[in-house]
Design a protein around this motif. Structure first.
Motif, PDB file in Angstrom:
ATOM      1  N   VAL A  54       0.864  -1.153  -0.022  1.00  0.00           N
ATOM      2  CA  VAL A  54      -0.130  -0.088   0.100  1.00  0.00           C
ATOM      3  C   VAL A  54       0.970   1.249   0.013  1.00  0.00           C
ATOM      4  O   VAL A  54       1.893   1.351   0.687  1.00  0.00           O
ATOM      5  N   ALA A  55       0.424   2.298  -0.767  1.00  0.00           N
ATOM      6  CA  ALA A  55       1.511   3.588  -0.758  1.00  0.00           C
ATOM      7  C   ALA A  55       1.429   4.060   0.474  1.00  0.00           C
ATOM      8  O   ALA A  55       0.267   4.121   1.374  1.00  0.00           O
ATOM      9  N   ALA A  56       2.487   4.697   0.896  1.00  0.00           N
ATOM     10  CA  ALA A  56       2.819   5.312   2.120  1.00  0.00           C
ATOM     11  C   ALA A  56       2.014   6.305   2.438  1.00  0.00           C
ATOM     12  O   ALA A  56       1.231   6.715   3.445  1.00  0.00           O
ATOM     13  N   GLY A  57       1.385   7.199   1.402  1.00  0.00           N
ATOM     14  CA  GLY A  57       0.753   8.225   1.426  1.00  0.00           C
ATOM     15  C   GLY A  57      -0.871   7.812   1.924  1.00  0.00           C
ATOM     16  O   GLY A  57      -1.571   8.351   2.546  1.00  0.00           O
ATOM     17  N   PRO A  69     -15.902   5.683   1.712  1.00  0.00           N
ATOM     18  CA  PRO A  69     -14.656   5.697   1.122  1.00  0.00           C
ATOM     19  C   PRO A  69     -13.671   5.483   1.909  1.00  0.00           C
ATOM     20  O   PRO A  69     -12.430   4.756   1.779  1.00  0.00           O
ATOM     21  N   SER A  70     -13.704   6.170   3.286  1.00  0.00           N
ATOM     22  CA  SER A  70     -12.758   6.358   4.216  1.00  0.00           C
ATOM     23  C   SER A  70     -12.790   4.767   4.861  1.00  0.00           C
ATOM     24  O   SER A  70     -11.470   4.182   4.943  1.00  0.00           O
ATOM     25  N   ALA A  71     -13.797   4.184   5.049  1.00  0.00           N
ATOM     26  CA  ALA A  71     -13.755   2.810   5.476  1.00  0.00           C
ATOM     27  C   ALA A  71     -13.525   1.687   4.529  1.00  0.00           C
ATOM     28  O   ALA A  71     -12.787   0.936   4.990  1.00  0.00           O
ATOM     29  N   GLN A  72     -13.633   2.060   3.156  1.00  0.00           N
ATOM     30  CA  GLN A  72     -13.011   1.125   2.397  1.00  0.00           C
ATOM     31  C   GLN A  72     -11.449   0.987   2.114  1.00  0.00           C
ATOM     32  O   GLN A  72     -10.705   0.206   2.100  1.00  0.00           O
ATOM     33  N   ARG A  73     -10.879   2.254   2.494  1.00  0.00           N
ATOM     34  CA  ARG A  73      -9.443   2.356   2.371  1.00  0.00           C
ATOM     35  C   ARG A  73      -8.947   1.760   3.843  1.00  0.00           C
ATOM     36  O   ARG A  73      -7.851   1.005   3.735  1.00  0.00           O
ATOM     37  N   ALA A  74      -9.700   2.016   4.873  1.00  0.00           N
ATOM     38  CA  ALA A  74      -9.021   1.337   5.851  1.00  0.00           C
ATOM     39  C   ALA A  74      -9.291  -0.232   5.725  1.00  0.00           C
ATOM     40  O   ALA A  74      -8.382  -0.783   6.236  1.00  0.00           O
ATOM     41  N   VAL A  75     -10.430  -0.703   5.202  1.00  0.00           N
ATOM     42  CA  VAL A  75     -10.515  -2.162   5.092  1.00  0.00           C
ATOM     43  C   VAL A  75      -9.543  -2.694   4.078  1.00  0.00           C
ATOM     44  O   VAL A  75      -8.940  -3.806   4.197  1.00  0.00           O
ATOM     45  N   ARG A  76      -8.954  -1.931   3.030  1.00  0.00           N
ATOM     46  CA  ARG A  76      -7.840  -2.318   2.120  1.00  0.00           C
ATOM     47  C   ARG A  76      -6.524  -2.548   2.970  1.00  0.00           C
ATOM     48  O   ARG A  76      -5.806  -3.531   2.672  1.00  0.00           O
ATOM     49  N   VAL A  77      -6.433  -1.765   4.101  1.00  0.00           N
ATOM     50  CA  VAL A  77      -5.031  -1.887   4.945  1.00  0.00           C
ATOM     51  C   VAL A  77      -5.321  -3.014   5.993  1.00  0.00           C
ATOM     52  O   VAL A  77      -4.572  -3.915   5.863  1.00  0.00           O
ATOM     53  N   LEU A  78      -6.519  -3.256   6.191  1.00  0.00           N
ATOM     54  CA  LEU A  78      -6.758  -4.056   7.462  1.00  0.00           C
ATOM     55  C   LEU A  78      -6.950  -5.498   6.839  1.00  0.00           C
ATOM     56  O   LEU A  78      -6.817  -6.639   7.639  1.00  0.00           O
ATOM     57  N   SER A  79      -7.487  -5.680   5.594  1.00  0.00           N
ATOM     58  CA  SER A  79      -7.365  -6.931   4.995  1.00  0.00           C
ATOM     59  C   SER A  79      -6.122  -7.555   4.688  1.00  0.00           C
ATOM     60  O   SER A  79      -6.079  -8.949   4.182  1.00  0.00           O
ATOM     61  N   LEU A  80      -4.940  -6.823   4.762  1.00  0.00           N
ATOM     62  CA  LEU A  80      -3.957  -7.342   4.220  1.00  0.00           C
ATOM     63  C   LEU A  80      -3.330  -8.240   5.504  1.00  0.00           C
ATOM     64  O   LEU A  80      -3.500  -8.313   6.401  1.00  0.00           O
ATOM     65  N   ARG A  81      -2.664  -9.571   4.937  1.00  0.00           N
ATOM     66  CA  ARG A  81      -2.258 -10.336   5.809  1.00  0.00           C
ATOM     67  C   ARG A  81      -0.693 -10.750   5.544  1.00  0.00           C
ATOM     68  O   ARG A  81      -0.197 -10.769   4.520  1.00  0.00           O
TER      69      ARG A  81
END
Length: 615
Positions: free
Chosen positions: A125-128, A318-330
């Motif tokens: 995921v991009a640092a920004g 969309p904020s929750a979607q971005r958070a989900v993108r990070v939290l779904s990483l394993r």
């Protein structure tokens, strides 16, 4: 949950299937706070809804010249004022608590995921985007969780008031009851466009944030090459795009607000005109008209919650979607299945064939630095996730690295981290004193002094001692600035190496640990690592002959596969690909040098020395 009880002992296991599901999970986990806010919100709305009754009774009492009823109406208004003040105060208190606790839960989840993934996070995921999620997005998510209970209270109050008006004065009450759903739902057709414009604004803001963070991180280099103004111009253009997108988004929300003002105004005008006609004809009393008018006027306040919840959801989804993108990483595609302490033994990567025998210092040479970084990450238990095929088949998952025959992916995170430690090519130093930097979980067998000596940090200690005379010349009490910006690249690298040596893991993986130091220091660091880590498994990714010569064995990885294993000097004689990487030999130079040495052929020692001098 109260703010004083933060942080959570366990933030929970979030539902990361989608952004709306994540928001629902957050609200469900704060059910107690939501119920409290709902109850206080209903009390607040009760005070608002009751005011028109008191005002209507007072007006009618004045018309009828009834002092007793006027006093009764005054007492009712006073009681409703107290109820209104209490409900508003406690609703605000509870709602803000819900906001902060929801944001804190998301922050903890993000921090836990960051600790789990380590350096692999910014590879995926991009640092920004990570910065945007952990700052602005958590506030928007908390806003929606907080607004949900207030909206529910407002909706219940509106339904209750409409039903009461329909029974209290059917001639006007039915008109209000039919108009309220129209007022509440009138903005729905405008929400999709407003949402799209808000998403565009956030996307451009995220890119601008990423550009700014990258520019700040490389500011010293940019100034050195004269590229500061170039990147400043790029950020100006990016910020102007964000401004334009924000203006377009604000116009849509201004239109929504205008609709929310216009339609209630039309309702009030119609209500007054029709009610005045009925009062003139004697079909209703003046006090009843005042009661209905006051009720409708005050109902416009809870009606505003419909606009707020629409805005909150539009921004938070969309904020929750971005958070989900990070939290779904394993960290891997496999779940931990092995319990117990960390295993010991050989470190083996089935994907490349790389073997690091237990207790030996193994150096790995890769022609591609990016491949070396990915391989180091794999050795730390962060297996790369396979990409899905075009026909929709499940992605292929590379086999996990084995330690003592046990897959690291199958170990719990704590055990895997205790077993294998990976030091990145660009390690980060956190702010604090040097003693705090080295006060980390470790085996206890390696002291800070021994680690600093092995990493050749003598000059760093002297510089730190001179930098803080107030600490009595003790370098261990000297504060290190954020990311060690006050130190040179070589100093930061050696302090990070000392920190890794202090932990004394079963297997230590170092990615270019001496790339920022001079050759004399590099030779001493290589000897220090070999001496301190004797009997422990050590893997170093490097191409420097000085470090390679200190290793027990050297492995050459070419195009993702181990192609040669041996001692540094032997590989220089027998392996052209190894010699090309280590000596930085070009194709023209290799052709000019003639045919490579045959296997088993031993050149004179001065030839090897010449090759090393060229490197």
């Amino acid at each position: 949950m109260q703010i004083r009880d933060l942080p959570y002992s366990d933030p929970g296991d979030p539902d990361v299937r989608s952004g709306p599901r994540f928001l629902y999970w957050l609200g469900r986990n704060q059910l107690g706070g939501q119920v409290k806010a709902l109850c206080w919100g209903l009390l607040h709305q009760l005070g608002i809804a009751g005011m028109p009754v008191g005002v209507g009774l007072a007006v009618q009492a004045v018309i009828d010249r009834s002092g007793s009823r006027l006093a009764l109406a005054g007492g009712l208004i006073a009681i409703l004022g107290i109820v209104l003040a209490l409900g508003d105060t406690m609703l605000h208190r509870t709602a803000v608590t819900n906001w902060i606790t929801a944001a804190a839960r998301v922050q903890q989840l993000l921090a836990r995921k960051t600790a789990e993934l380590g350096s692999a996070l910014t590879r995926r995921v991009a640092a920004g985007e990570v910065v945007a999620v952990s700052t602005g997005d958590v506030e928007k998510i908390g806003w929606f969780v907080e607004a949900l209970s207030r909206f529910a209270a407002a909706a219940i109050a509106l339904v209750g008031v409409c039903v009461w008006l329909a029974f209290y004065l059917p001639s006007l009450g039915l008109m209000v009851a039919l108009a309220m759903p129209v007022l509440a739902l009138a903005v729905l057709p405008l929400l999709p466009r407003a949402t799209r414009r808000a998403d565009e604004q956030r996307e451009k803001a995220g890119k601008a944030t990423e550009l700014a963070s990258d520019t700040v991180a490389g500011l010293r280099v940019l100034r050195g090459i004269g590229g500061e103004e170039l990147f400043l111009g790029r950020y100006r253009r990016a910020s102007q795009e964000v401004r334009g997108a924000a203006v377009r988004s604000a116009r849509m929300w201004a239109l929504i607000s205008a609709v929310q003002v216009l339609l209630p105004g039309v309702l009030l005008i119609s209500l007054v005109w029709y009610g005045a006609t009925l009062a003139r004809d004697g079909r209703i009393e003046v006090g009843q008209l005042v009661t209905v008018y006051s009720a409708v006027t005050l109902m416009l306040f809870p009606l505003r919650h419909f606009e707020e919840i629409a805005m909150a959801y539009s921004f938070s989804r969309p904020s929750a979607q971005r958070a989900v993108r990070v939290l779904s990483l394993r960290r891997s595609a496999r779940e931990a299945t092995v319990e117990g302490s960390a295993p010991s033994g050989d470190l083996y990567d089935p994907a490349t064939g790389l073997m690091a025998p237990r207790g030996q210092f193994t150096a790995v040479v890769c022609g591609d630095p990016d491949q070396a970084g990915r391989l180091a990450e794999r050795l730390g238990g962060h297996a790369e996730t396979g990409e899905g095929s075009e026909d929709g088949e499940a992605p292929a998952t590379p086999p996990s690295v084995l330690l003592g025959g046990v897959a690291l992916d199958e170990l719990p995170l704590d055990a895997a981290r205790a077993a294998v430690l990976v030091q990145d090519k660009d390690p980060v130093l956190l702010s604090g004193t040097l003693r705090e930097l080295l006060d980390i979980p470790s085996s206890g067998l390696v002291t800070a002094e021994a680690a600093l000596e092995a990493a050749q940090c003598g000059d760093v200690l002297s510089a730190l001692a001179q930098a803080s005379p107030d600490n009595g010349g003790d370098p261990m009490r000297t504060r290190i600035t954020e990311r060690g910006r006050s130190l040179s690249g070589g100093q930061r690298q050696r302090l990070a190496l000392a920190r890794s040596l202090v932990t004394d893991p079963e297997a230590l993986v170092l990615d270019e640990p001496t790339s920022a130091v001079d050759s004399h220091t590099e030779a001493r660091v290589a000897a220090g690592i070999a001496k301190l880590r004797r009997g422990r498994t050590t893997v170093a990714f490097a191409s420097s002959p000085l470090l390679l010569d200190a290793a027990d064995r050297v492995v050459l990885v070419h195009e993702g596969t181990v192609v040669a294993v041996g001692a540094h000097r032997d590989l220089l004689r027998t392996e052209p690909r190894y010699r090309a990487v280590v000596t930085r030999e070009t194709d023209e130079e290799a052709a000019a040098a003639g045919a490579p040495y045959a296997v088993g052929e031993v050149p004179a020692m001065n030839s090897i020395q010449e090759i090393e001098e060229r490197a």
